[in-house]
Design a protein around this motif. Structure first.
Motif, PDB file in Angstrom:
ATOM      1  N   SER A 135       0.848  -1.196   0.000  1.00 44.49           N
ATOM      2  CA  SER A 135       0.000   0.000   0.000  1.00 44.49           C
ATOM      3  C   SER A 135       0.880   1.241   0.000  1.00 44.49           C
ATOM      4  O   SER A 135       1.981   1.240   0.560  1.00 44.49           O
ATOM      5  N   LEU A 167      -4.640  -2.057   5.058  1.00 47.63           N
ATOM      6  CA  LEU A 167      -3.395  -2.335   5.776  1.00 47.63           C
ATOM      7  C   LEU A 167      -3.277  -3.810   6.139  1.00 47.63           C
ATOM      8  O   LEU A 167      -2.185  -4.384   6.093  1.00 47.63           O
ATOM      9  N   CYS A 209      -2.176  -6.013   3.035  1.00 48.38           N
ATOM     10  CA  CYS A 209      -0.893  -5.811   2.372  1.00 48.38           C
ATOM     11  C   CYS A 209       0.274  -6.462   3.112  1.00 48.38           C
ATOM     12  O   CYS A 209       0.262  -6.642   4.324  1.00 48.38           O
ATOM     13  N   ASN A 244       3.305  -1.780   4.170  1.00 48.44           N
ATOM     14  CA  ASN A 244       2.481  -0.573   4.148  1.00 48.44           C
ATOM     15  C   ASN A 244       3.348   0.684   4.247  1.00 48.44           C
ATOM     16  O   ASN A 244       4.139   0.820   5.187  1.00 48.44           O
ATOM     17  N   ALA A 298      -1.215   1.155  11.063  1.00 51.11           N
ATOM     18  CA  ALA A 298      -0.243   0.237  10.472  1.00 51.11           C
ATOM     19  C   ALA A 298       0.472  -0.572  11.549  1.00 51.11           C
ATOM     20  O   ALA A 298       0.790  -1.754  11.339  1.00 51.11           O
TER      21      ALA A 298
END
Length: 368
Positions: A189, A262, A265, A268, A279
């Motif tokens: 991301s 988040l 992925c 991030n 995150a």
């Protein structure tokens, strides 16, 4: 915790929605605990996509509306007043709060500060700050510093967050978002400002051996990617990827869907304060672009956080280059190994600490 309280939270939108993001999460979590919350905001536009359904128990008020201020002054004063990030509520509202405090005993007035891992946070957290002038003269504010250690105010974490993440179905969410992900494709991301190292990141991902899909968030991140493509005269040819790199441009996401991004992925890239905290709870490797300050105070702030994180040398150097402290090429990014172990360890450390709302309510109960 006693009777249900009326909380007034004041938030001024300075830049990029982060202040509002933090305040909305705070207001929503308080409301979920049965508190009544008025969120005073000078620009609530971002809530249209950030929280389109609103939240039971949270009333959003335009503090630039004179009629709203007049109505609030005529009604009961809040039991708790929170100034977020140094904003200044209307003097009439402070005067009404002061009137109630002087008549019925002191009411908590909290100065919610920005997040930092610097040592001063532990020293100043919870300290009183007497008010000597203005409508609140004679009252006392109290500093509340979010932070990463037990001696600070902690981080926002709603009940059940990590349990919900454990039940998250990545493939199902990606399909619902119409993101054409295929098994084995690394997901990254990108939520950033305009990093000078963006070209290096593009080259590294495009020339790499591992297929990567970059999920680019709406707003400044998308603008930065498209500006990079324009500067390279890539145009439409590379707008959706090149080489091993594929790109998906995302719409503005609600707060729950930003969390889902988040969680989905493998790495991030985040910016500011609210997304950093989310995150960290995601537990995946992360790279933080800190908000730049003219006096370079953000250098010390970023390094203090990297120290707390126990960042391995490769992750520390990547942060320095990504944030423009170092003009060297970006070192190779990692989604496994030390970067992942560091992220997972940070989440476990934070999970063992009380969350921000629990600590805030405890402080207020002590001082009431």
């Amino acid at each position: 915790m006693g009777t249900r309280k009326q909380w007034d939270i004041f938030c001024q939108v300075i830049d990029n929605h982060g202040d509002l993001g933090v305040c909305w999460r705070l207001a929503s979590q308080l409301a979920a605990l049965g508190e009544r919350v008025r969120l005073w905001i000078d620009d609530a536009t971002a809530l249209h996509w950030m929280a389109p359904a609103g939240c039971d128990g949270v009333q959003v008020i335009d503090w630039l509306d004179p009629a709203a201020v007049t109505e609030a002054v005529a009604g009961p004063a809040p039991d708790v007043l929170i100034e977020a990030f140094g904003c200044e509520p209307a003097p009439e509202l402070i005067a009404r709060f002061a009137e109630a405090s002087n008549a019925c005993g002191p009411r908590p007035w909290i100065n919610l500060e920005y997040l930092s891992a610097e040592p001063y946070v532990e020293r100043l957290h919870g300290l009183p700050s007497p008010v000597f002038k203005g409508a609140g003269a004679g009252l006392t504010k109290r500093f509340f510093y979010p932070g990463f250690t037990p001696a600070t105010g902690g981080l926002l974490r709603e009940p059940g967050l990590l349990e919900r993440q454990a039940r998250f179905d990545r493939a199902q969410w990606l399909a619902a978002q119409q993101i054409p992900w295929r098994e084995g494709e690394r997901l990254v991301s990108l939520f950033c400002y305009e990093p000078s190292a963006l070209a290096d990141l593009w080259t590294q991902l495009a020339d790499g051996q591992e297929p990567t899909r970059l999920l680019v968030t709406a707003g400044r991140a998308t603008q930065a990617v498209k500006a990079h493509l324009a500067s390279e005269n890539a145009g439409n040819r590379a707008a959706h990827g090149h080489g091993a790199l594929s790109i998906s441009y995302l719409p503005y996401l609600t707060q729950p869907d930003f969390d889902h991004l988040l969680w989905a992925c493998d790495l991030n890239f985040v910016r500011g304060e609210d997304s950093l905290v989310r995150a960290l709870w995601a537990g995946a490797p992360l790279v933080w672009q800190i908000y730049p300050q003219d006096d370079d105070a953000h250098h010390a702030k970023l390094n203090a956080w990297l120290d707390w994180l126990g960042a391995p040398p490769s992750l520390r150097r990547f942060h320095h280059v990504w944030n423009g402290f170092d003009a060297s090429p970006l070192p190779p990014l990692e989604t496994q190994g030390p970067w992942r172990r560091t992220a997972e360890s940070a989440r476990e450390t934070l999970r063992a600490q009380d969350d921000l709302v629990a600590q805030l309510r405890h402080l207020i109960a002590q001082k009431s």
